[in-house]
Scaffold this motif. Sequence first.
Motif, PDB file in Angstrom:
ATOM      1  N   VAL B 256       0.740  -1.125   0.115  1.00 15.83           N
ATOM      2  CA  VAL B 256      -0.027   0.070  -0.072  1.00 15.83           C
ATOM      3  C   VAL B 256       0.817   1.501  -0.082  1.00 15.83           C
ATOM      4  CG1 VAL B 256      -1.617   1.336   1.447  1.00 15.83           C
ATOM      5  CG2 VAL B 256      -2.029  -1.115   1.002  1.00 15.83           C
ATOM      6  N   VAL B 257       1.942   1.213   0.795  1.00 15.13           N
ATOM      7  CA  VAL B 257       2.600   2.506   0.834  1.00 15.13           C
ATOM      8  C   VAL B 257       3.546   2.704  -0.503  1.00 15.13           C
ATOM      9  CG1 VAL B 257       5.093   3.299   1.846  1.00 15.13           C
ATOM     10  CG2 VAL B 257       3.327   2.092   3.338  1.00 15.13           C
ATOM     11  N   TYR B 258       3.839   1.637  -1.212  1.00 15.04           N
ATOM     12  CA  TYR B 258       4.525   1.991  -2.407  1.00 15.04           C
ATOM     13  C   TYR B 258       3.367   2.463  -3.484  1.00 15.04           C
ATOM     14  CZ  TYR B 258       9.155   1.018  -1.623  1.00 15.04           C
ATOM     15  OH  TYR B 258      10.455   1.188  -1.045  1.00 15.04           O
ATOM     16  N   VAL B 260       0.848   4.358  -2.993  1.00 18.68           N
ATOM     17  CA  VAL B 260       0.632   5.702  -2.905  1.00 18.68           C
ATOM     18  C   VAL B 260       1.334   6.621  -3.719  1.00 18.68           C
ATOM     19  CG1 VAL B 260       0.607   7.516  -1.032  1.00 18.68           C
ATOM     20  CG2 VAL B 260       0.088   5.522  -0.328  1.00 18.68           C
ATOM     21  N   ILE B 261       2.637   6.446  -3.815  1.00 16.06           N
ATOM     22  CA  ILE B 261       3.679   7.212  -4.529  1.00 16.06           C
ATOM     23  C   ILE B 261       4.077   6.776  -6.194  1.00 16.06           C
ATOM     24  CG2 ILE B 261       4.790   8.131  -2.421  1.00 16.06           C
ATOM     25  CD1 ILE B 261       6.795   5.910  -2.751  1.00 16.06           C
ATOM     26  N   ASN B 263       3.234   6.025  -9.910  1.00 11.81           N
ATOM     27  CA  ASN B 263       2.560   6.790 -10.853  1.00 11.81           C
ATOM     28  C   ASN B 263       2.155   6.102 -12.375  1.00 11.81           C
ATOM     29  OD1 ASN B 263       1.926   9.128 -12.669  1.00 11.81           O
ATOM     30  ND2 ASN B 263       4.093   9.090 -13.752  1.00 11.81           N
ATOM     31  N   THR B 481       7.603   9.970 -11.582  1.00 18.17           N
ATOM     32  CA  THR B 481       8.858   9.325 -10.548  1.00 18.17           C
ATOM     33  C   THR B 481       8.669   7.919 -10.797  1.00 18.17           C
ATOM     34  OG1 THR B 481       7.729   9.503  -8.673  1.00 18.17           O
ATOM     35  CG2 THR B 481       8.954  11.412  -8.922  1.00 18.17           C
ATOM     36  N   ILE B 482       9.835   7.252 -10.409  1.00 13.86           N
ATOM     37  CA  ILE B 482      10.061   6.153  -9.967  1.00 13.86           C
ATOM     38  C   ILE B 482      10.199   5.840  -8.652  1.00 13.86           C
ATOM     39  CG2 ILE B 482      10.701   5.087 -12.410  1.00 13.86           C
ATOM     40  CD1 ILE B 482      13.279   4.737 -11.334  1.00 13.86           C
ATOM     41  N   SER B 483      10.086   4.598  -7.950  1.00 14.18           N
ATOM     42  CA  SER B 483      10.191   4.505  -6.431  1.00 14.18           C
ATOM     43  C   SER B 483      11.333   3.602  -6.284  1.00 14.18           C
ATOM     44  CB  SER B 483       8.899   3.876  -5.805  1.00 14.18           C
ATOM     45  OG  SER B 483       7.841   4.523  -6.302  1.00 14.18           O
ATOM     46  N   LEU B 484      12.277   3.729  -5.317  1.00 13.52           N
ATOM     47  CA  LEU B 484      13.123   2.980  -4.818  1.00 13.52           C
ATOM     48  C   LEU B 484      12.686   1.792  -4.181  1.00 13.52           C
ATOM     49  CD1 LEU B 484      16.059   4.952  -3.276  1.00 13.52           C
ATOM     50  CD2 LEU B 484      15.977   3.866  -5.624  1.00 13.52           C
ATOM     51  N   ASP B 485      13.350   0.778  -4.361  1.00 12.31           N
ATOM     52  CA  ASP B 485      12.549  -0.493  -3.796  1.00 12.31           C
ATOM     53  C   ASP B 485      13.757  -1.508  -3.574  1.00 12.31           C
ATOM     54  OD1 ASP B 485      10.837  -2.366  -2.580  1.00 12.31           O
ATOM     55  OD2 ASP B 485       9.459  -2.384  -4.191  1.00 12.31           O
ATOM     56  N   ASP B 487      14.757  -3.765  -5.153  1.00 10.07           N
ATOM     57  CA  ASP B 487      15.435  -4.120  -6.357  1.00 10.07           C
ATOM     58  C   ASP B 487      16.790  -3.269  -6.713  1.00 10.07           C
ATOM     59  OD1 ASP B 487      14.064  -1.975  -6.874  1.00 10.07           O
ATOM     60  OD2 ASP B 487      13.223  -2.387  -8.937  1.00 10.07           O
ATOM     61  N   TRP B 488      16.908  -2.102  -5.949  1.00 12.86           N
ATOM     62  CA  TRP B 488      18.131  -1.270  -6.030  1.00 12.86           C
ATOM     63  C   TRP B 488      19.062  -1.936  -5.560  1.00 12.86           C
ATOM     64  CZ3 TRP B 488      22.032   0.027  -2.428  1.00 12.86           C
ATOM     65  CH2 TRP B 488      22.632   1.022  -2.844  1.00 12.86           C
ATOM     66  N   ARG B 491      19.905  -4.393  -8.659  1.00 15.36           N
ATOM     67  CA  ARG B 491      20.273  -3.622  -9.987  1.00 15.36           C
ATOM     68  C   ARG B 491      21.661  -3.256  -9.765  1.00 15.36           C
ATOM     69  NH1 ARG B 491      14.735  -1.136 -11.773  1.00 15.36           N
ATOM     70  NH2 ARG B 491      15.620  -0.642 -13.794  1.00 15.36           N
ATOM     71  N   LYS B 492      21.856  -2.507  -8.653  1.00 18.25           N
ATOM     72  CA  LYS B 492      23.384  -2.075  -8.547  1.00 18.25           C
ATOM     73  C   LYS B 492      24.283  -3.247  -8.470  1.00 18.25           C
ATOM     74  CE  LYS B 492      22.299   2.281  -8.143  1.00 18.25           C
ATOM     75  NZ  LYS B 492      22.802   3.506  -9.274  1.00 18.25           N
TER      76      LYS B 492
ATOM     77  N   LEU C  72      12.012   7.934  -1.271  1.00 14.62           N
ATOM     78  CA  LEU C  72      11.868   6.881  -2.121  1.00 14.62           C
ATOM     79  C   LEU C  72      11.893   7.190  -3.480  1.00 14.62           C
ATOM     80  CD1 LEU C  72       9.488   4.792   0.088  1.00 14.62           C
ATOM     81  CD2 LEU C  72      11.855   4.279  -0.573  1.00 14.62           C
ATOM     82  N   LYS C  74      12.335   8.925  -6.999  1.00 17.58           N
ATOM     83  CA  LYS C  74      13.474   9.241  -7.772  1.00 17.58           C
ATOM     84  C   LYS C  74      12.885   9.732  -9.297  1.00 17.58           C
ATOM     85  CE  LYS C  74      16.539   8.263  -4.750  1.00 17.58           C
ATOM     86  NZ  LYS C  74      17.003   9.329  -4.083  1.00 17.58           N
ATOM     87  N   TYR C  79      17.777   4.863 -12.948  1.00 23.09           N
ATOM     88  CA  TYR C  79      18.771   3.607 -13.169  1.00 23.09           C
ATOM     89  C   TYR C  79      19.395   3.656 -14.535  1.00 23.09           C
ATOM     90  CZ  TYR C  79      16.845   1.214  -9.084  1.00 23.09           C
ATOM     91  OH  TYR C  79      16.220   0.938  -8.059  1.00 23.09           O
TER      92      TYR C  79
END
Lengths: 492, 625, 81
Positions: B256-258, B260-261, B263, B481-485, B487-488, B491-492, C72, C74, C79
Motif C-alpha cells: 500500500v505504501v508504495y 501511494v507514490i 505513477n 517518478t519511479i520508486s526505490l525498492d 531491487d535497488w 540492480r546495482k 523513495l 527518484k 537507473y
Amino acid sequence: MDDSIILVVMTPFVGAYLSPLLGLWRERLCHLVAVAAALLSLFFSFRLAGSVLTSGTIRYWVGGWEPPWGIELVVDPLSAFMCLTISLVSLLAVIYSKNFIEKELPGGKMTSYYTLILLLIGGMLGVVVTGDLFNLFVLTEIFSVAAYALVAISGKRGSFIGSYRYLILASIGTSLILLGTGYLYIITGTLNMADLSVRLPAFYDSWVVFGALAFLLIGFGIKTALFPLHTWLPGAYSIAPTPVTVIFSAAVSKVGGYSLIRVLFTIFGLEFITDLVPVAPALTWVAAATILVASMFAISQTSLMRMLAYSSVAHIGYVVLGVALAVEMGMTGGILHIFNHALATGCLFFCAGAVIYKTGIRRIDDLRGLGGKMPLTMAAFTLAAVSKVGIPPSAGFVSKFYLSLGALEAGEWIFVIVILLASLMTAVFYLRVINLIFFGGDKHEGKVQRDELPLSMLVPIIILALGCAVFGIFVGIPLRLVEPAVMVLSGM
Amino acid sequence: MIEHIFPVHPAAIFILGALVIPLLKGRLKQIYLVTLPVVAFVNLLYLPHSVFWVHHIGGFELIFGRVDSMSLPFGYIFIIMAFLGALYAIHLKGSGEHVAAFILVGASLGAVFAGDYISLYLFLAMMTFSSAPLIFYRRRKSATGAGFRYIMFHLFGGSLLLAGIVLHYTFTGHTHFGPLESGGLYFYLVMIGFLVKAAVPPFHAWLSDAYPEGTATGSVFLSAFTTKVGVYVLIRAFAGADILIWLGAIMAVYGVVYAVIENDGRRLLAYHIISQVGYMVAGVGMGTQMAINGAIAHAFCHILYKALLFMGPGAVLYVTGKEKLTELGGLYKTMPITLILFMVGGLSISAVPLFNGFVSKSMIVAAAGLQGEAAVYILLVLASVGTFLHTCLKLPYYTFFARDAGIEAQEPPRNMLMSMGITAFLCLFIGIYPAILYNILPYPVDFVPYTIEKVVEKIALLSFTFLGFWLLKDKIAGQPTISLDTDWFYRKAGTAFMWFCRNPALAFAGWVDMTFARLAGGFLWFCRNPASALATGVDSMFAFVVRIFVGRQRHSPLRALKSVVGWMDRLSLAAEEAAKRRAQREKMAALAQGEVDVRGIDSALFLVALMLALFLLYLAVKYLW
Amino acid sequence: MRYLNNSEKKRIVRYRKHLFYLGLLLLALLEIFIPRDPYFWFDGLPVFYSVFGLLGCILTIIICKTLGRYWLMKSEDYYEE
C-alpha cells in the motif's frame, strides 16, 4: 572373446587408411567413408556396451599376447560409456561436415580433413579402451597430432597461431605424461594398468610415485583444459572448423578427463588419492576455480564461439569436480555430465557453426533477430542452453542435481554454492544471447531470408537438442552404464 | 463412460496443447484457445482425490499428481483464469505469447499437483521461463531489462530452493513435499525459495519491476499465477509458521505504501498484488483451519479480481498506448464499459459487500481477530483502507476522470470486453453466492460473511476512507517518478558484477592468455639456439644481479663502497659487458629465425597411413599365423 | 447531465454532497447502535471503523508522500545513468 572391442577402434583407423586412397579417385567418397566408419564405430560401441552390461568388464589381448608383454584392451562400464559418447558425437559431427566443409574448406582439403578426423576419432576411442598406460600415451599423441592439424586446416588468418599455441601447450602436456609413465615403469616394471594398481601400493611412500602422479596430473590437466591450463582452448575452439570444435568440446577434452579418472582411480586407487596424498580434494578446488573463473570469462566475451568455448571449460570443471569428490553421487553426476554436456555443448557449437555457415556472423551482438530467420536452429540452441544452465527437465539439471547431492555427501557445502552460483552465471550469458536472438529486434531485415539449414546440418542439431530434453526425462538410460562405472571405479 | 477414460494430467493438457498453437491459424486458432481450457476443466472435474502419475527416476520418486482438497481449488481457478486470459488475448495474431501463456498455465498446474520437491522444482523453473516471454514480447528496452532481472531473481530463488531440496534429501532421505519440520538450514532455504515466488518483502521487487513491463495481455496472465503458486507451496510446507504472520501483515501494508507514490497504473496494481498476497501469507502463518481456508479462498478471488483490474489498464494501454497516470485522464466518456467493469474489480479488491473480495478477505481478518493478533488485525484493516484508496479511487479517478487529457480512445475489442464481463460476473457471483466457493475449500467452513455487523463496519470504514480521499484528492496525484525498492540492491549489484566481468575479469583472462603465450614464445626462442639462449640467460642474470649491488641506484648500500673497493668497478664493467653480450646474442637468436617450413599435411598423413598400414599388416599376420 | 447548464450542475453536485454526508452520519450512528461482537477491546468502541477509515486514509497519504518525497521517489531515469 568379443571382437567389438578391437573393431570399435580399428574401424576409424581403417577408414582413415581408406579415405586418402579413395580421395585420390573421388574426393566426395571420403565423406561416405567417414560416415560409414563412424556409424560402424557407434554400432560396435553399442554392442560393446551391451556385452559389458551383461558380462562385466571385458579384457582383450591384441594378437593373443598376454600382458605384460602384449597390449591389453580393457572395457569396463566407464570405457563403454565413453565409447558411446565419443562415437555418437563423432558420427553427428561427420554427418554435419558434409555441407559445412564444402563451403568452409575449399581447395581440395576434403581428403585430409576426413582422414584427420577419422584419426582423431580412432585415437580417442583407442584411449578409452586401452588397458595399458603407455598405449594410452601413444594414442593420446595420435589424436593430438590429428587435432593440431585440424585446428590449422582452414589455413585462415590466425589458424596457424592458434594451432601452434595448442601444439606447444599440448606437447608440454604429452611430454609430462610420458615422463610420468616412464617413472611408473621404472619403479614398478610394468605399464599395464591392472598390474600397476597391484604393484603400486608397495611404493606408496616413494617420491618417484608422487612425481609420476604430479606429472600425469599436470599433463592430463592440460589436455582436459583445467584452469589455469586452459589457455589453448578458446583459441583452438574458435578457429577450428565447427564439426572439429564439436568433437573437441564434446569428446577430446572429455577424453582428457577420462584419462585423469583412469590415472586417479584405476591406477592409484581411491585410498591413495584421498587419504595418503590429498590429490582429489585439491582437484576439487581446481575444478571449482575452473568453473567460476571460466564462467566469468564467458560473460565478458563478445564472440559467440569464444563464449561457448569458455562455457565448455566451465563444464569440464563440473565433470572433474564430481569425480574428484570421490563419493558415489558426485561421481555419478560427474560421469553423467560427460554425456549430458557432450549433448548440450555439441548442439550449441553446431548452432554457432550453422550461423557462421549461413550468415558469417561471429559476434554476439550481430545475432539480433536470427530467431525469426532460423527458428529450428535457434530453438535447438535455446534447448541446449537451458540444459547447460541446468533447468529441469533438461539433462543438465540431472547432472547438476547429482553433483549437488554429491557435494553434500562429501560434506563439502561450499561446492553446492559454487555449482548454484555457476549456474546463475551461466544463465546470465546464455539468456543474453537468447534474448538477443528472439527479442532483440531485427538487424538483418531483408538481408537474411528465412532460411533453414541443409538437412545434413539440421539433423545433428535436432538430434542433440532432443537428446538434451529426452535424457533429462529418461535419466535411467545413461545411468544404466554410469552406475556400474561408479561401482567399478570406487572399487565396490 | 467418462470414468473409463484415464484422467489426463491438467499440466500435460496445457503444455502439450501449447505446442499445437503455432500450427493453427485464424478462427480455428481462436476456437482452440478457448476450448482447451474448457476441456481441461471438464477433465479436472473428473479427477478423483488420489495420488496419480508416480514415476521412479534415477532412485527418486516423482509424484506428478497429488489431487486433494488443497490442490483442487487452485487447479480450478488456474484453469478458469486460463480461459479468461486466453479470451482476453484472442485477438493477437502471433503464436509466441499464447504458447508462453499456456505453458505458464500448465507449469502452474504442474506445480500445484506436484507431490515431491523435484517435480515441484521442475515446474517452478518452467514457470519462470515461460512467463519471461510475456515480458520480453513488449519489445522495448526497459521490458528487456526487467524480464532479465525477473529471470535472474527467480533463478536465484530457485537455486536456494534447490540447495534446500538437496539438503533436505541428504538429511531425511526423501523428497516428499509436505510440511517441513522447523529448524535446520533447509527449512530456511526452502522457505526463502518459496517467499521469492510469493513476492514477500524483501524478495518482492521482481514483481513490481516486471509485471508492469509485460504486454497488455501478458500481464493478465502474469498477475494470476506465480504469486498464487507461491502461496500454495507455502500452505503445503509452512502452514502455521509464526514468522509468516508478521511477514504477511507487513507485506500487506508495504504494498500500500508504495502504491501511494506510484505513477504507473499497472505498477500500482502490482504493488497491490503484493499487498493482497500479504493477507494470504498472514493466513498461512496463522495456520488455523479458518485461516488456511481464508488464504485459499482469497487466492481464488484475488486471481479473478486482479485479472479484471489488469485487464482494465491493459485495455487502456492497448487502445491508447499510455499507462502513466500523469499522461491519462478523462477516459470515462470514451470507454464507459471498461470503466464500469474495472470498477467491479476495484470494489472486489476493496472487499465491498456483495463483491467476492468481501467473502474471502474478511475470513482471514476474522481469523486474525479470533487468534487475538491485535497488531496484525490493525495492519490488515489499514491495508484494506489503502487498497480501497488506490485501486478503487485513485487509479480510476486519474485514469478515467480528473482532468481531460484529450486522448483519442474507443472501447477495446469485443473479446477483451467479453473477457472482462465474464470475470466481473464471476466476481459478483461469488460475492453474492459464496457457498459455491466455500464448498471447495479443504476444511469445513463455519464462517458467515454477511452479518449486519460486518457489513456496516465495512461500509463505514470504506465510506470514511472515501471522505479522506475526497479531502486530499489533489495531494495524491501521480508524479512522474519511479520508486526505490529492494531491487535497488540487485540492480546495482548486477551492474557492478557486469562491470567486474567486462573489466578486471577480462583483463585477468587476457593476462593469463598472454602469460602462456609468452611462456610458449620464450620456449620457442630458447629452442632456436639453446646454447646461445642459455648463455644469454646467464649473462642477463649476472648483469641483473651485479646491477642491483653496484648499479645506478644512488642509495645502494654498496654504492659507497664502490669508490673504495676497486673490484666493484671491475664488476660493474663486467656487468656492462655481459649486457652487451646479451644484446648481441639476442640479435643472433633473432637472426636465426627464417621462414618456418610448413610442410603440407598430406605428406604427414602419408607417413601416418604408412605406419597404420604396417600396423594392420602386423595384426593380420599375427592373426593368420 | 450533459444538457444542464452550469448552475444546475453545481446544484446537483451540492445536493449529492449533502446526501453523501448524510449517509456518513447514518453509518456512524448505525455503528454506535447495532449490537457488536468485538475481537478486541478497541474494535468494539463506538465509531471505531469510521474514525479508522478517515484517519487511516489521511495518515497513509501524508506519511507515504513524505517518505516518498525525501527518500523513495527518484526521477524516471534513475537507473539509466
